[in-house]
Design a protein around this motif. Sequence first.
Motif, PDB file in Angstrom:
ATOM      1  N   ILE A  39       0.902  -1.164   0.000  1.00 28.70           N
ATOM      2  CA  ILE A  39       0.000   0.000   0.000  1.00 28.70           C
ATOM      3  C   ILE A  39       0.931   1.202   0.000  1.00 28.70           C
ATOM      4  CG2 ILE A  39      -1.824   1.278   1.160  1.00 28.70           C
ATOM      5  CD1 ILE A  39      -2.622  -1.282   2.587  1.00 28.70           C
ATOM      6  N   SER A  40       1.087   1.815  -1.135  1.00 26.49           N
ATOM      7  CA  SER A  40       2.045   2.909  -1.283  1.00 26.49           C
ATOM      8  C   SER A  40       1.486   4.232  -0.776  1.00 26.49           C
ATOM      9  CB  SER A  40       2.448   3.048  -2.745  1.00 26.49           C
ATOM     10  OG  SER A  40       3.401   4.065  -2.886  1.00 26.49           O
ATOM     11  N   ALA A  41       0.231   4.494  -1.100  1.00 29.18           N
ATOM     12  CA  ALA A  41      -0.383   5.777  -0.737  1.00 29.18           C
ATOM     13  C   ALA A  41      -1.885   5.596  -0.591  1.00 29.18           C
ATOM     14  CB  ALA A  41      -0.090   6.820  -1.809  1.00 29.18           C
ATOM     15  N   SER A  42      -2.490   6.594   0.043  1.00 30.31           N
ATOM     16  CA  SER A  42      -3.948   6.606   0.131  1.00 30.31           C
ATOM     17  C   SER A  42      -4.434   8.016  -0.172  1.00 30.31           C
ATOM     18  CB  SER A  42      -4.426   6.171   1.521  1.00 30.31           C
ATOM     19  OG  SER A  42      -4.061   7.125   2.488  1.00 30.31           O
ATOM     20  N   ILE A  43      -5.633   8.073  -0.734  1.00 35.34           N
ATOM     21  CA  ILE A  43      -6.286   9.362  -0.960  1.00 35.34           C
ATOM     22  C   ILE A  43      -7.540   9.364  -0.102  1.00 35.34           C
ATOM     23  CG2 ILE A  43      -7.434  10.870  -2.620  1.00 35.34           C
ATOM     24  CD1 ILE A  43      -5.589   9.731  -4.768  1.00 35.34           C
TER      25      ILE A  43
END
Length: 127
Positions: free
Chosen positions: A69-73
Amino acid sequence: ILDTDQYQAMLASSYKETSTEEVKKEMVGVLSIMSGGGGGEYRLTKKMTNIGKAPFNDIVVGGLFVGKISASISQRPSGYHLSYISGWSKPKVNGKTVTQSSVLDDFDIIQIGSTKMRFVLKPVYRK
Protein backbone atom coordinates in the motif's frame (compact mmCIF):
# COMPACT_ATOMS: atom_id res chain seq x y z
CA ILE A 1 -48.29 15.49 -35.73
CA LEU A 2 -47.81 18.40 -33.36
CA ASP A 3 -47.76 21.95 -34.52
CA THR A 4 -45.12 24.37 -33.28
CA ASP A 5 -47.35 25.97 -30.60
CA GLN A 6 -48.25 22.58 -29.08
CA TYR A 7 -44.62 21.48 -29.11
CA GLN A 8 -43.45 24.70 -27.41
CA ALA A 9 -46.20 24.36 -24.79
CA MET A 10 -45.09 20.78 -24.08
CA LEU A 11 -41.47 21.87 -23.72
CA ALA A 12 -42.43 24.73 -21.40
CA SER A 13 -44.50 22.45 -19.14
CA SER A 14 -41.73 19.84 -18.94
CA TYR A 15 -39.23 22.57 -18.08
CA LYS A 16 -41.46 23.81 -15.23
CA GLU A 17 -41.76 20.27 -13.84
CA THR A 18 -38.01 19.67 -13.81
CA SER A 19 -37.08 23.14 -12.59
CA THR A 20 -39.10 22.72 -9.36
CA GLU A 21 -37.01 19.70 -8.36
CA GLU A 22 -33.89 20.56 -6.41
CA VAL A 23 -30.72 19.34 -8.08
CA LYS A 24 -27.52 19.25 -6.03
CA LYS A 25 -24.14 19.61 -7.66
CA GLU A 26 -21.28 17.76 -5.98
CA MET A 27 -17.66 17.64 -7.03
CA VAL A 28 -16.11 14.16 -7.11
CA GLY A 29 -12.40 13.46 -7.46
CA VAL A 30 -11.32 11.35 -10.44
CA LEU A 31 -7.92 9.85 -11.18
CA SER A 32 -7.10 9.38 -14.87
CA ILE A 33 -4.19 7.07 -15.62
CA MET A 34 -1.86 8.88 -18.02
CA SER A 35 1.00 6.39 -18.31
CA GLY A 36 2.38 3.21 -16.79
CA GLY A 37 -0.93 1.76 -15.65
CA GLY A 38 -2.86 0.72 -18.72
CA GLY A 39 -5.19 3.72 -18.78
CA GLY A 40 -8.61 4.18 -17.32
CA GLU A 41 -10.41 6.39 -14.85
CA TYR A 42 -11.12 5.87 -11.17
CA ARG A 43 -13.81 7.80 -9.30
CA LEU A 44 -12.82 8.53 -5.73
CA THR A 45 -16.20 7.82 -4.13
CA LYS A 46 -14.91 6.10 -0.98
CA LYS A 47 -13.72 7.96 2.11
CA MET A 48 -10.30 6.36 1.59
CA THR A 49 -8.83 4.95 -1.64
CA ASN A 50 -5.66 2.82 -1.37
CA ILE A 51 -3.03 2.72 -4.12
CA GLY A 52 -0.23 0.16 -4.27
CA LYS A 53 1.06 -3.03 -5.87
CA ALA A 54 -0.94 -5.54 -3.78
CA PRO A 55 -4.08 -6.87 -5.51
CA PHE A 56 -6.37 -5.81 -2.65
CA ASN A 57 -5.81 -2.09 -3.36
CA ASP A 58 -8.48 0.05 -4.99
CA ILE A 59 -5.93 1.12 -7.62
CA VAL A 60 -3.13 -1.34 -8.41
CA VAL A 61 0.14 0.06 -9.75
CA GLY A 62 3.38 -1.73 -10.56
CA GLY A 63 6.98 -1.08 -9.68
CA LEU A 64 9.80 -2.79 -7.84
CA PHE A 65 10.05 -0.15 -5.11
CA VAL A 66 6.31 0.56 -4.78
CA GLY A 67 4.84 -0.53 -1.44
CA LYS A 68 2.04 -3.05 -0.98
CA ILE A 69 0.00 0.00 0.00
CA SER A 70 2.05 2.91 -1.28
CA ALA A 71 -0.38 5.78 -0.74
CA SER A 72 -3.95 6.61 0.13
CA ILE A 73 -6.29 9.36 -0.96
CA SER A 74 -8.75 10.41 1.70
CA GLN A 75 -11.85 12.48 1.15
CA ARG A 76 -12.18 15.13 3.88
CA PRO A 77 -14.36 18.21 4.31
CA SER A 78 -11.36 20.32 3.24
CA GLY A 79 -10.89 18.30 0.02
CA TYR A 80 -8.90 15.30 -1.15
CA HIS A 81 -5.59 14.47 0.57
CA LEU A 82 -2.82 12.15 -0.68
CA SER A 83 -0.79 10.45 2.08
CA TYR A 84 2.35 8.32 1.84
CA ILE A 85 1.92 4.89 3.49
CA SER A 86 4.89 2.62 2.66
CA GLY A 87 7.49 1.56 0.12
CA TRP A 88 10.92 2.73 -1.00
CA SER A 89 9.38 4.81 -3.76
CA LYS A 90 7.42 7.72 -2.29
CA PRO A 91 4.54 9.26 -4.26
CA LYS A 92 5.06 12.59 -5.99
CA VAL A 93 2.58 15.38 -6.65
CA ASN A 94 3.61 17.70 -9.49
CA GLY A 95 7.19 16.40 -9.17
CA LYS A 96 7.46 17.03 -5.40
CA THR A 97 7.89 14.05 -3.07
CA VAL A 98 5.08 13.51 -0.55
CA THR A 99 6.33 12.33 2.85
CA GLN A 100 3.22 12.97 4.97
CA SER A 101 0.02 14.42 3.52
CA SER A 102 -0.66 16.72 0.58
CA VAL A 103 -3.89 18.47 -0.42
CA LEU A 104 -4.79 17.67 -4.03
CA ASP A 105 -5.79 20.45 -6.39
CA ASP A 106 -7.56 20.19 -9.72
CA PHE A 107 -5.23 18.92 -12.50
CA ASP A 108 -2.44 17.76 -10.13
CA ILE A 109 -0.17 15.05 -11.54
CA ILE A 110 0.42 12.15 -9.13
CA GLN A 111 3.25 9.71 -9.74
CA ILE A 112 3.53 6.40 -7.90
CA GLY A 113 6.32 4.21 -9.23
CA SER A 114 6.16 4.45 -13.01
CA THR A 115 2.42 5.24 -13.06
CA LYS A 116 1.33 8.83 -13.68
CA MET A 117 -2.21 9.91 -12.89
CA ARG A 118 -4.06 13.21 -13.25
CA PHE A 119 -6.39 14.27 -10.45
CA VAL A 120 -9.45 16.25 -11.53
CA LEU A 121 -12.69 17.30 -9.89
CA LYS A 122 -15.79 16.46 -11.92
CA PRO A 123 -19.34 17.59 -11.19
CA VAL A 124 -22.00 15.03 -10.30
CA TYR A 125 -25.63 16.13 -10.23
CA ARG A 126 -28.03 14.46 -7.79
CA LYS A 127 -31.66 15.02 -6.93
